[in-house]
Design a protein around this motif. Structure first.
Motif, PDB file in Angstrom:
ATOM      1  N   LYS A 232       3.951 -47.808  63.910  1.00  0.00           N
ATOM      2  CA  LYS A 232       3.840 -47.368  62.514  1.00  0.00           C
ATOM      3  C   LYS A 232       4.780 -46.209  62.178  1.00  0.00           C
ATOM      4  O   LYS A 232       5.149 -46.035  61.023  1.00  0.00           O
ATOM      5  N   ILE A 233       5.135 -45.405  63.172  1.00  0.00           N
ATOM      6  CA  ILE A 233       5.970 -44.227  62.911  1.00  0.00           C
ATOM      7  C   ILE A 233       7.438 -44.642  62.920  1.00  0.00           C
ATOM      8  O   ILE A 233       7.963 -45.080  63.951  1.00  0.00           O
ATOM      9  N   HIS A 264       4.786 -47.924  55.355  1.00  0.00           N
ATOM     10  CA  HIS A 264       5.142 -46.518  55.234  1.00  0.00           C
ATOM     11  C   HIS A 264       6.358 -46.178  56.102  1.00  0.00           C
ATOM     12  O   HIS A 264       6.666 -46.886  57.067  1.00  0.00           O
ATOM     13  N   CYS A 266       8.267 -42.291  57.668  1.00  0.00           N
ATOM     14  CA  CYS A 266       7.807 -40.952  58.004  1.00  0.00           C
ATOM     15  C   CYS A 266       8.848 -39.861  57.796  1.00  0.00           C
ATOM     16  O   CYS A 266      10.054 -40.097  57.934  1.00  0.00           O
ATOM     17  N   PHE A 275       3.316 -39.514  56.508  1.00  0.00           N
ATOM     18  CA  PHE A 275       3.569 -40.889  56.088  1.00  0.00           C
ATOM     19  C   PHE A 275       3.790 -40.957  54.577  1.00  0.00           C
ATOM     20  O   PHE A 275       3.060 -40.345  53.797  1.00  0.00           O
ATOM     21  N   HIS A 276       4.808 -41.727  54.195  1.00  0.00           N
ATOM     22  CA  HIS A 276       5.146 -41.939  52.778  1.00  0.00           C
ATOM     23  C   HIS A 276       5.181 -43.436  52.522  1.00  0.00           C
ATOM     24  O   HIS A 276       5.733 -44.213  53.294  1.00  0.00           O
ATOM     25  N   GLU A 277       4.641 -43.849  51.400  1.00  0.00           N
ATOM     26  CA  GLU A 277       4.593 -45.265  51.055  1.00  0.00           C
ATOM     27  C   GLU A 277       5.978 -45.803  50.743  1.00  0.00           C
ATOM     28  O   GLU A 277       6.755 -45.156  50.054  1.00  0.00           O
TER      29      GLU A 277
END
Length: 278
Positions: A232-233, A264, A266, A275-277
């Motif tokens: 995810k990152i 997202h 980062c 985290f940013h959408e």
């Protein structure tokens, strides 16, 4: 939201760009946040304090092969952060060009300074460079590709104070042909599983466009594998060495990541992901 998390300045041996010029250009391009990530490559480069103790003949041999001048670097970032605080967010990072035998030196640097973000990259193996093929010479394509990934795998077992792995398949930039993903998939999977387990990430490096590569860096296969494994990152950076390329292709990559399934991307603050959408 445009954010660039891989930027080099005159503090890197391969750039002459001023920090303030980069900041002004980023503001003009409506980039809301940047992170400076200048080069540190122990094994082939030395620190400024050691360089200053050398005689003229020794200095001439070293040339520009110097790591970041840390005191000047962080002092200038702090000054510019305050000067432009109402126009852009500026974070301080470094790109660690790590090898297994240089881990201790990097740990000392990390422990000595207050950092927001660290890119862990592999630029050399056994102090042999990729760009001039010193590393590849005398090896088969299978040998040097596998050894490259094995070096990264060993490094992330020896060192944990990093944020993302930089341009994970960098070796592809210097391959004469595209190395089949399936041949290195097993070791890449092990790398990504370790990264995810340790709550680290990877970057998408948009210099692939500048180098006219046939795929992203890392490749779409690696990005998809990272997503499928639960990664995810992820950060996005231009790997810019000139102000004009700040933010290059970042909005495009944001959409590509969204197409893969990522929701997202980062930024980092004091080594913690935000985290940013997409």
């Amino acid at each position: 939201m445009l954010i660039d998390y891989h930027i080099h300045t005159e503090y890197s041996d391969d750039s002459v760009e001023k920090m303030e010029v980069i900041i002004k250009t980023a503001i003009e391009k409506n980039i809301s946040e940047i992170c400076f990530t200048d080069h540190v490559d122990y094994g082939i480069k030395i620190d400024h304090d050691i360089f200053e103790q050398m005689n003229d003949e020794e200095k001439q041999k070293i040339g520009k092969l110097l790591n970041v001048n840390y005191p000047s670097y962080f002092k200038e970032i702090e000054i510019l952060k305050n000067k432009y605080k109402n126009q852009i967010t500026i974070k301080q990072g470094l790109e660690f060009g790590m090898q297994t035998h240089t881990v201790e030196k990097f740990q000392q640097i990390f422990d000595s300074y207050d950092l927001d973000f660290i890119i862990l990259s592999c630029h050399q193996v056994n102090d042999k460079e990729f760009w001039n093929h010193n590393y590849q010479n005398g090896k088969t394509e299978d040998e040097y590709n596998l050894e490259y990934y094995e070096e990264i795998y060993k490094c992330i077992h020896l060192y944990n104070d990093y944020s993302v792995l930089g341009h994970l398949d960098l070796i592809q930039r210097y391959n004469k042909t595209i190395y089949p993903f399936e041949k290195s998939k097993d070791i890449i999977t092990k790398i990504l599983e370790k990264v995810i387990k340790e709550n680290k990430g990877i970057e998408v490096n948009t210099s692939s466009f500048a180098y006219k590569l046939k795929d992203f860096t890392p490749s779409k296969e690696i990005l998809k594998l990272y997503y499928e494994l639960g990664g995810k990152i992820i950060t996005i950076g231009s790997d810019s060495h000139k102000a004009e390329s700040i933010g290059s292709h970042i909005s495009f990559i944001q959409q590509e990541l969204k197409g893969i399934g990522f929701s997202h991307f980062c930024t980092f603050d004091k080594m913690h992901p935000i985290f940013h959408e997409l």
